[in-house]
Design a protein around this motif. Structure first.
Motif, PDB file in Angstrom:
ATOM      1  N   GLN A 240       4.115  -4.809  -1.224  1.00  0.00           N
ATOM      2  CA  GLN A 240       2.982  -5.550  -0.817  1.00  0.00           C
ATOM      3  C   GLN A 240       1.838  -5.067  -0.163  1.00  0.00           C
ATOM      4  OE1 GLN A 240       4.666  -9.332   0.581  1.00  0.00           O
ATOM      5  NE2 GLN A 240       4.045 -10.294  -1.427  1.00  0.00           N
ATOM      6  N   GLU A 241       0.629  -5.298   0.068  1.00  0.00           N
ATOM      7  CA  GLU A 241      -0.165  -4.743   0.642  1.00  0.00           C
ATOM      8  C   GLU A 241      -0.345  -5.615   2.061  1.00  0.00           C
ATOM      9  OE1 GLU A 241      -4.237  -3.470  -0.785  1.00  0.00           O
ATOM     10  OE2 GLU A 241      -4.946  -5.127   0.149  1.00  0.00           O
ATOM     11  N   ALA A 242      -0.609  -4.725   3.182  1.00  0.00           N
ATOM     12  CA  ALA A 242      -0.822  -5.468   4.380  1.00  0.00           C
ATOM     13  C   ALA A 242      -2.677  -5.219   4.812  1.00  0.00           C
ATOM     14  CB  ALA A 242      -0.149  -5.003   5.363  1.00  0.00           C
TER      15      ALA A 242
ATOM     16  N   SER B  29      -5.753   3.276   4.686  1.00  0.00           N
ATOM     17  CA  SER B  29      -7.114   3.504   4.966  1.00  0.00           C
ATOM     18  C   SER B  29      -7.590   2.493   5.722  1.00  0.00           C
ATOM     19  CB  SER B  29      -7.604   3.037   3.459  1.00  0.00           C
ATOM     20  OG  SER B  29      -7.338   1.737   3.097  1.00  0.00           O
ATOM     21  N   ALA B  30      -8.760   3.031   6.247  1.00  0.00           N
ATOM     22  CA  ALA B  30      -9.426   2.034   7.158  1.00  0.00           C
ATOM     23  C   ALA B  30     -11.027   2.113   6.644  1.00  0.00           C
ATOM     24  CB  ALA B  30      -9.160   2.548   8.682  1.00  0.00           C
TER      25      ALA B  30
ATOM     26  N   ARG C  95      -5.847  -1.007   6.183  1.00  0.00           N
ATOM     27  CA  ARG C  95      -5.201  -1.529   5.037  1.00  0.00           C
ATOM     28  C   ARG C  95      -4.272  -0.576   4.757  1.00  0.00           C
ATOM     29  NH1 ARG C  95      -9.004  -0.891   0.850  1.00  0.00           N
ATOM     30  NH2 ARG C  95      -9.874  -2.726   1.519  1.00  0.00           N
ATOM     31  N   ILE C  96      -2.921  -0.934   4.496  1.00  0.00           N
ATOM     32  CA  ILE C  96      -1.633  -0.432   4.109  1.00  0.00           C
ATOM     33  C   ILE C  96      -1.220  -1.123   2.894  1.00  0.00           C
ATOM     34  CG2 ILE C  96       0.687   0.257   4.701  1.00  0.00           C
ATOM     35  CD1 ILE C  96      -0.011  -0.651   7.585  1.00  0.00           C
ATOM     36  N   GLN C  97      -1.085  -0.141   1.864  1.00  0.00           N
ATOM     37  CA  GLN C  97      -0.788  -0.245   0.462  1.00  0.00           C
ATOM     38  C   GLN C  97       0.778  -0.090   0.182  1.00  0.00           C
ATOM     39  OE1 GLN C  97      -4.064   2.048  -1.399  1.00  0.00           O
ATOM     40  NE2 GLN C  97      -4.541   0.158  -2.375  1.00  0.00           N
ATOM     41  N   GLN C  98       1.147  -0.923  -0.607  1.00  0.00           N
ATOM     42  CA  GLN C  98       2.633  -0.778  -1.145  1.00  0.00           C
ATOM     43  C   GLN C  98       3.559  -0.432   0.237  1.00  0.00           C
ATOM     44  OE1 GLN C  98       1.847   2.555  -3.927  1.00  0.00           O
ATOM     45  NE2 GLN C  98       1.850   1.133  -5.504  1.00  0.00           N
TER      46      GLN C  98
ATOM     47  N   LEU D 115       3.325  -5.985  12.418  1.00  0.00           N
ATOM     48  CA  LEU D 115       3.784  -6.233  10.939  1.00  0.00           C
ATOM     49  C   LEU D 115       5.182  -5.910  10.932  1.00  0.00           C
ATOM     50  CD1 LEU D 115       3.186  -5.710   7.981  1.00  0.00           C
ATOM     51  CD2 LEU D 115       2.857  -3.445   8.443  1.00  0.00           C
ATOM     52  N   LEU D 116       5.963  -6.853  10.003  1.00  0.00           N
ATOM     53  CA  LEU D 116       7.325  -6.582   9.488  1.00  0.00           C
ATOM     54  C   LEU D 116       7.361  -6.584   8.267  1.00  0.00           C
ATOM     55  CD1 LEU D 116      10.394  -6.926  10.278  1.00  0.00           C
ATOM     56  CD2 LEU D 116      10.244  -9.327  10.199  1.00  0.00           C
ATOM     57  N   VAL D 117       7.938  -5.493   7.695  1.00  0.00           N
ATOM     58  CA  VAL D 117       8.179  -5.607   6.229  1.00  0.00           C
ATOM     59  C   VAL D 117       9.675  -5.588   5.999  1.00  0.00           C
ATOM     60  CG1 VAL D 117       8.002  -3.821   4.277  1.00  0.00           C
ATOM     61  CG2 VAL D 117       6.433  -3.623   6.251  1.00  0.00           C
ATOM     62  N   LEU D 118       9.765  -6.432   4.936  1.00  0.00           N
ATOM     63  CA  LEU D 118      11.267  -6.942   4.592  1.00  0.00           C
ATOM     64  C   LEU D 118      11.848  -6.194   3.451  1.00  0.00           C
ATOM     65  CD1 LEU D 118      10.786 -10.834   5.009  1.00  0.00           C
ATOM     66  CD2 LEU D 118      11.809  -9.181   6.639  1.00  0.00           C
TER      67      LEU D 118
END
Lengths: 118, 115
Positions: free
Chosen positions: B17-19, B66-67, B78-81, B112-115
């Motif tokens: 997902q994107e954050a 990206s910022a 932004r953090i993709q994938q 940010l927690l990535v599951l």
């Protein structure tokens, strides 16, 4: 590249006593800024004190003072009359005068966990 | 005078997902910096922006990150994938314009927690 080293992962002090946290840094610049930030359990980064390298006088903010030794590249933080609210992670940080290559950001040490014993 | 604002404070995403992390600088500040803090580590500089300009992105990973800092509105990281290794606290700091030597003031961070 600049590096910041905090050699004490953890320090413990009795309430009302004095504690000194150490920090050394490596740089080839002659003008720069040094900072101590505090990160309590809330994880908010809070500025404690800052020092300009061109100033010979050590910075002081109430119970917090620094011992800045430019030739030795040392920047220690002294906390007097320690209080329970001082318990936190303390980070030393460096910022140079020049731009680019990451120099605009702060370079942080890995931190010292300060424990206050009641 | 409100401090640096960041939202959300906590963000959970699944892998892929994107954050999107937002940062509103202090009033009167036009310089924004993003940092990442991994567990048990100090903060690491990622990117420095002024309004509509990326000044220094030497600390940003080359891919997926990206910022931006538009003329109006907050700065966005932004953090993709996203991957599990992106799990960290992301801090934004701001400083006044044209005063490079000024102190950076930090926001409360986004975890940010990535599951």
């Amino acid at each position: 590249a600049q590096t910041v080293t905090q050699s004490q992962p953890e320090m413990s002090v009795q309430e009302a006593e004095t504690v000194t946290l150490s920090c050394t840094y490596d740089t080839s610049e002659s003008d720069y800024y040094l900072f101590w930030y505090k990160q309590p359990p809330s994880r908010q980064m809070i500025l404690v004190i800052r020092q300009e390298a061109y100033k010979q006088q050590n910075a002081t903010e109430n119970r917090f003072s620094v011992n800045f030794q430019k030739a030795a590249k040392s920047f220690s933080l002294k906390i007097s009359d320690s209080q329970l609210g001082d318990a936190a992670m303390y980070f030393c940080a460096y910022r140079g005068m020049y731009s680019g290559g990451g120099a605009d950001g702060l370079t942080f040490g890995k931190g010292t966990h300060l424990i206050i014993q009641p | 005078n409100a401090g640096v604002m960041q939202n959300p404070r906590h963000l959970v995403r699944r892998r892929g997902q994107e954050a999107r992390l937002r940062c509103s600088p202090m009033k009167g500040h036009s310089h924004v910096y993003w940092y990442r803090q991994l567990p048990e580590e100090g903060l690491k500089f990622m990117v420095y922006l002024q309004k509509e300009n990326i000044i220094d992105e030497s600390g940003m990973p080359k891919e997926r990150f990206s910022a931006e800092f538009p003329k109006e509105g907050p700065s966005i990281l932004r953090i993709q994938q996203v991957v599990r290794g992106d799990s960290a606290a992301y801090f934004c700091a701001s400083s006044p314009p044209n005063r490079r030597q000024e102190t950076q003031y930090f926001g409360p961070g986004t975890r940010l927690l990535v599951l």
